[in-house]
Design a protein around this motif. Structure first.
Motif, short mmCIF file in Angstrom:
data_model
loop_
_atom_site.label_atom_id
_atom_site.label_comp_id
_atom_site.label_asym_id
_atom_site.label_seq_id
_atom_site.Cartn_x
_atom_site.Cartn_y
_atom_site.Cartn_z
N PHE A 199 -91.17 28.33 58.50
CA PHE A 199 -90.83 28.05 59.90
C PHE A 199 -90.84 29.34 60.72
O PHE A 199 -91.40 29.39 61.81
CB PHE A 199 -89.46 27.37 60.00
CG PHE A 199 -89.52 25.87 60.03
CD1 PHE A 199 -90.07 25.17 58.98
CD2 PHE A 199 -89.03 25.16 61.12
CE1 PHE A 199 -90.13 23.77 59.00
CE2 PHE A 199 -89.09 23.77 61.16
CZ PHE A 199 -89.63 23.08 60.10
N LYS A 238 -88.99 27.71 52.59
CA LYS A 238 -89.20 26.71 53.65
C LYS A 238 -88.88 27.31 55.01
O LYS A 238 -89.66 27.18 55.97
CB LYS A 238 -88.32 25.48 53.39
CG LYS A 238 -88.83 24.56 52.30
CD LYS A 238 -87.75 23.63 51.74
CE LYS A 238 -87.19 22.68 52.77
NZ LYS A 238 -86.29 21.67 52.13
N ARG A 239 -87.74 27.95 55.10
CA ARG A 239 -87.34 28.56 56.38
C ARG A 239 -88.29 29.69 56.76
O ARG A 239 -88.60 29.90 57.93
CB ARG A 239 -85.91 29.07 56.31
CG ARG A 239 -84.91 27.93 56.38
CD ARG A 239 -83.49 28.32 56.04
NE ARG A 239 -82.69 27.11 56.04
CZ ARG A 239 -82.01 26.67 57.09
NH1 ARG A 239 -81.97 27.36 58.19
NH2 ARG A 239 -81.34 25.54 57.02
N GLU A 296 -85.42 26.83 49.58
CA GLU A 296 -84.93 26.75 50.95
C GLU A 296 -85.32 27.99 51.76
O GLU A 296 -85.70 27.89 52.92
CB GLU A 296 -83.40 26.54 50.95
CG GLU A 296 -82.82 26.14 52.29
CD GLU A 296 -83.40 24.85 52.88
OE1 GLU A 296 -83.84 23.98 52.11
OE2 GLU A 296 -83.43 24.74 54.11
#
Lengths: 307, 307
Positions: free
Chosen positions: A267, A263-264, A260
């Protein structure tokens, strides 16, 4: 947590369809450090010449960046000149003056040796490896490279790749490094060379992170983050380094590395890249707020997420 | 709800790094209809020659596609030959034999005239316009076009664009149509030409849907869907038409057109395109199940969604 970047500080002369600038502060380490500074305590190791003035250093220190690892050498700072004519994705280099950067031997201050997060920006792979081996207590090493080293110093690069946890390169570099024109297949080959994760930057189409099976205990499914459709890219210089700064900075801010977080981080990499290109040079990266950054993060989320 | 596609049925001769096939069933309407058939009742209007046999028609009817609008003309069916050499994103055309397609004048069976969803595949824009004007009760019209018409018949295309609600084209076509090399700016210009929404297909990088301000009452924020990183693209032929089939088919299955439906439709477009390229021709599209499609939809979601 703190994050060390080793790489270039430069003065750039850039021409794009939106205008032209001369001798503005640039370099991979500069873009990276500014982008990362919104997330983590950033330390820079680089070399500059006599022409690097207090006003240039202040760009970094105003963002709380530790510049004590920036070495002053006699001579001129690295200079690069390039133009983006038809294609904002690729610069045509007008000139490269290595100057003091030619003999750059990164010296890591003793108090930086236990920095937990490290980014090896695009320099000679043998220097990247030497830095990594000198550091103790590094938890995660990110790295960049380019066609010049992939073709010119493949053996040194192969050794360096064994020391890098997350490699950040573009589509062309991935395919060249693997000798395979199919991206996911090329990515898998690169992941056998050392890195546990590979971030492939697709320019205006975003980026994909590929994981080695079992890396970080999180399985091997890739993840894609978008880039923002931008009406006017004023200056693409430094977009990739700003991406890396957002990516590594966010990871350093979280302390733990899991799927997670990565993934962030992808971004946030896209977010920082999207800010960087809105103005010439590092201008936009100097005056952001975390609120602006998080608002754009939400735009990226809305751009990609189903209800 | 039902969905009518007007376009080409062809026999293709294709060479890719994975192999070679001759005279296999293809054409935009065929790929579109097969992809859409997993979502909606599909009707096809096209023309074929004497060489279109029962076995070819059965490929469509086995998927429940209504083939009563396929006209039989004396002569040979449209034939295309092409190869994908270095670049799987772009075919090099070896030959084009229009055959019966040269004089194609779409005739819409009376019982098709009130079909609520219409897709105008890539044919002469004057024919696209004539079809649209003949139909009554259409709720949403999707359309495709290509460089050949953008350059060759700009006036006819301009008239057709006024009749199309959602245009689906690729990056190059968008920039050419708008005369602007910046994608979001080009997209906005295209949205002043008629369509309320524009789907720009990015090949291996997915697709973006841009909305005219206020279109479908849903605001103007774009949305991006990914493409699946695929290890072996056997045959890229028909990927764009399969994308369009998944996109329009899903919309037709929902009955109402809102932002969430269009977002999911974009995902289903990518899903169907990703299946199409796994085998030569339409093979993979003939034997899917809705469960396989929805499983891949979940893969697309995991590929892009934060936790």
């Amino acid at each position: 947590m703190s994050l060390l970047v080793v790489g270039s500080v430069a003065f750039d002369t850039i021409s794009t369809p939106s205008g032209q600038v001369s001798d503005i502060l640039g370099g991979a380490a500069t873009y990276f450090a500014l982008a990362a500074s919104y997330f983590a305590d950033v330390r820079v190791v680089a070399v500059v010449g006599d022409d690097f003035k207090a006003e240039h250093e202040a760009v970094l220190t105003r963002r709380g960046i530790d510049t004590s690892g920036i070495e002053r050498a006699a001579g001129r700072t690295f200079r690069w000149g390039g133009q983006y004519v038809d294609n904002l994705n690729e610069a045509k280099t007008d000139f490269t003056e290595l100057n003091v950067f030619e003999k750059f031997q990164p010296r890591i201050p003793a108090e930086f040796l236990d920095t937990p997060f490290l980014f090896l920006a695009n320099i000679h792979p043998a220097l990247q490896a030497a830095v990594r081996l000198e550091m103790n207590g590094v938890r995660l090493t990110g790295g960049d490279t380019m066609n010049f080293w992939i073709n010119g110093t493949p053996k040194e690069l192969a050794e360096t790749l064994k020391l890098v946890n997350v490699l950040l390169i573009n589509d062309t570099e991935t395919k060249m490094l693997a000798g395979d024109k199919n991206l996911p297949r090329a990515a898998r080959k690169v992941l056998t060379m050392g890195p546990q994760a590979l971030v492939v930057k697709h320019g205006e189409y975003g980026a994909t992170i590929f994981f080695r099976e079992g890396a970080f205990g999180i399985g091997s499914h890739p993840f894609r983050a978008p880039a923002l459709p931008i009406d006017e890219v004023k200056d693409p210089t430094g977009a990739g380094d700003s991406f890396a700064g957002g990516f590594m900075g966010y990871i350093a801010s979280q302390g733990e590395v899991n799927r997670e977080v990565l993934k962030r981080a992808l971004f946030y990499g896209g977010v920082m890249g999207s800010f960087a290109v809105e103005r010439f040079g590092t201008e936009r990266l100097q005056t952001l707020s975390r609120a602006e950054i998080d608002a754009r993060f939400q735009v990226f989320r809305e751009l990609t997420h189903l209800g």
